[in-house]
Write an enzyme that holds these catalytic residues in place. Sequence first.
Site, short mmCIF file in Angstrom:
data_model
loop_
_atom_site.label_atom_id
_atom_site.label_comp_id
_atom_site.label_asym_id
_atom_site.label_seq_id
_atom_site.Cartn_x
_atom_site.Cartn_y
_atom_site.Cartn_z
N GLU A 80 1.66 -4.19 -9.57
CA GLU A 80 0.89 -3.10 -10.17
C GLU A 80 1.79 -2.19 -10.99
O GLU A 80 1.43 -1.70 -12.06
CB GLU A 80 0.16 -2.32 -9.07
CG GLU A 80 -0.94 -3.17 -8.43
CD GLU A 80 -1.61 -2.47 -7.29
OE1 GLU A 80 -0.92 -2.17 -6.28
OE2 GLU A 80 -2.82 -2.21 -7.37
N GLU A 110 -3.07 -8.33 -1.63
CA GLU A 110 -3.63 -7.30 -0.75
C GLU A 110 -4.78 -7.80 0.10
O GLU A 110 -4.95 -7.42 1.25
CB GLU A 110 -4.08 -6.09 -1.57
CG GLU A 110 -2.95 -5.21 -2.08
CD GLU A 110 -2.37 -5.67 -3.42
OE1 GLU A 110 -2.63 -6.83 -3.81
OE2 GLU A 110 -1.67 -4.88 -4.06
#
Length: 695
Positions: free
Chosen positions: A78, A98
């Site tokens: 990210e 995730e």
Amino acid sequence: MGGFCGNKNILAPKKCSGEARHRGLTQNSAPGPKGADIKEFGDSESGPPLIPMIHAIEAGNKPMVAAIEGFALGGGLELALGCHYRIAHSKARLGLPEVTLGLLPAAGGSQRLPRLIGVPAALDLIITGRHVTAAEALQLGIVDQVTDHHTVDAAVKFALSVAGRPLDARRISSYSCPPVSGDLDALFEEVMRKVRRGARGAIAPVACVQAVRAAATLPYARGMERERELMATLFTSGQARALQYSFFAQRAVSRWSTPSGARWDASAPKPVRKVAVIGLGTMGRGIAVALAQAGFPVVSVETQEKQLTEAKRAVSQMLERGAKRRGVAAPLDKMSYSSNIQAVADVDLVIEAVFEDMGLKKKIFQQLSAVCKPDALLCTNTSSLDVDQLASQTRNPELVVGMHFFAPAHVMKLLEVVYGPRSSPQALATAMQLGKKMGKVSVAVGNCPGFVGNRMLKAYVEQAFFLLEEGATPELVDSALEEFGFSMGFFKVSDLSGLDVGWKVRKEDGLALPGVSTGPSARIRQGRRYSPLGDLLCQRGRFGQKTGSGWYQYGKPGGRVATPDPWLHSFLEEYRAQHGLVPRRIDPQEVLERCLYALINEGFRILEDGIAAGPEDIDCIYVFGYGWPHYRGGPMFYAAMVGLPKVLERLEHYYRAHPDVPDLQPCSLLRRLVASGSPPVQKWKEAIKKLHSQL
Ligand SMILES: CCC[C@H](O)CC(=O)SCCNC(=O)CCNC(=O)[C@H](O)C(C)(C)COP(=O)([O-])OP(=O)([O-])OC[C@H]1O[C@@H](n2cnc3c(N)ncnc32)[C@H](O)[C@@H]1OP(=O)([O-])[O-]
């Protein structure tokens, strides 16, 4: 991963820690290359806030280049997506895993990735959590360049080459998602249907789809709000806690120890260069395939010529199919076959996988002991027989261990490595290491009937039978278990694997007796309550799917669709009447409590006996070998979530109602853990040690 700007100032920290409290999603600290530090979830925050930092990087006026080496996962990727350019080393791996931790990429990942690579590709990565190679990342458009050289040098060079160029077109948050071919709503509906079906109660994959949908349909700022809301729900869910526990449990089981004091860090494994598999039935074939896929030369021995010819064809097909799926060459050259056991003379390790018959296995171990190199490890794939008895047939009993694979052995992740009282720490270390090389979650367990998995399962199965006697139907029991998250309830599994399998074991154990007596002793065997229901079905030739009927009806032999069977319902009614059993209404809650708490209770006995070193070992066995829903962590984690006092109270309640069922009598370890304040599951190992030392 490192971040670089055009004037060579390093802006992104190489390694930071602290992260992701749900209420602080805009206050998160920077992740390391593997993403956020999972250990710190829920603890106090440290380090710079992540989301504002990514925004600041993206909004900056100097070109920022992410140099990616090793892993860029989760928050690591990210952060890279906030940069204006990304350069990866050819060996780097990238991903947003995730979802495997019960979360979603909540530092803008769910909003930036679809804008960068399109909705379908981003959905694939975010829903599965899979890692991609640098080459695939380049192809997808996640990175701008791949280098085989020094990544930082390449990134600096790149940054200098783009210095001065306008950056507006490099800020991913300003993009719109590339248009999809066809209708966007229809695409999301189809994906959501598939995800819900596959997730079987897991909430993170569903939230991932919702977050990507927000990216595709809302402006970036509103998409970020949606990402935050969804993450807040996931973050506080028990599922995220369970999956994060499971992440560490998988790693904890590799640090094995035994009650005699042997430990993973004090026992060096022996080198294994060549392996043999004895017996090429279903299990042997799967094991041989898994070994060849892991790169080991494998000698496969099958004495029955017909079986050998069939097996050769089947193994080659399995290897070819697997290779095609993985896009590699099939390792056919790793395999050699023989009908003569002498062919194993030069191997370092043998895995025996013949029929589950102690006499036959003993004979094979005697032969192996005579034929093999004196220092070869001799392993058995038995699922329940006494490993020690087999060891006693050999010259070197210290070199004998169990390697209990689960069918299909080339697919299932679990391996129980069974040590007997005479197995050497080195033998155990060698089998554990071989399992790891085969990509298995290997768990060291002591030798006892059924080891860990099957020993616990016995208590669960017994309760399922008793519930039928008391008024339930197979449909009721199965739907409660499926609602809990198992892909199939016990009775469907039993029909799939064949009722005759359990029948054979019960006959060998002296439990399934010929003829049906109707007196009060008909339902008591070896001094405890027994249900002959499974035996009665087998006596009628109802073995499950293969015969077209079992606990359900399948239309024809080999049928796969289970439908409720009116014959079975009348049979149960007659059976109850014959045995004076008055049926009562049983609710799904009772099904879960009886089946699962009996299984958990046996888990506590296993911990008490030192057969498993800790709750993590049991939980990995159940998640990776028995279809326990991953997002529920495993039976022992589940017990801790429910609360040990509650589990104890319910077991006491059911034991009072069924005093002839010893499995329901709460184990003393459970009582003692409750008395000592019900420590969290991560502290049980310590608590058990302390309780043992007090005895
Ligand atoms: C706001 C939201 C932000 C964001 O979206 C959230 C996230 O980033 S979520 C995170 C997304 N990231 C992920 O999901 C990545 C999770 N990690 C992995 O998938 C693998 O570790 C990796 C593939 C990186 C390396 O595999 P390998 O080479 O076989 O090595 P290994 O696996 O044996 O690990 C070595 C040691 O490191 C430890 N450790 C590792 N990662 C973490 C971590 N994140 N944390 C803490 N510890 C971690 C691991 O426990 C082990 O410790 P020990 O004491 O030696 O047992």
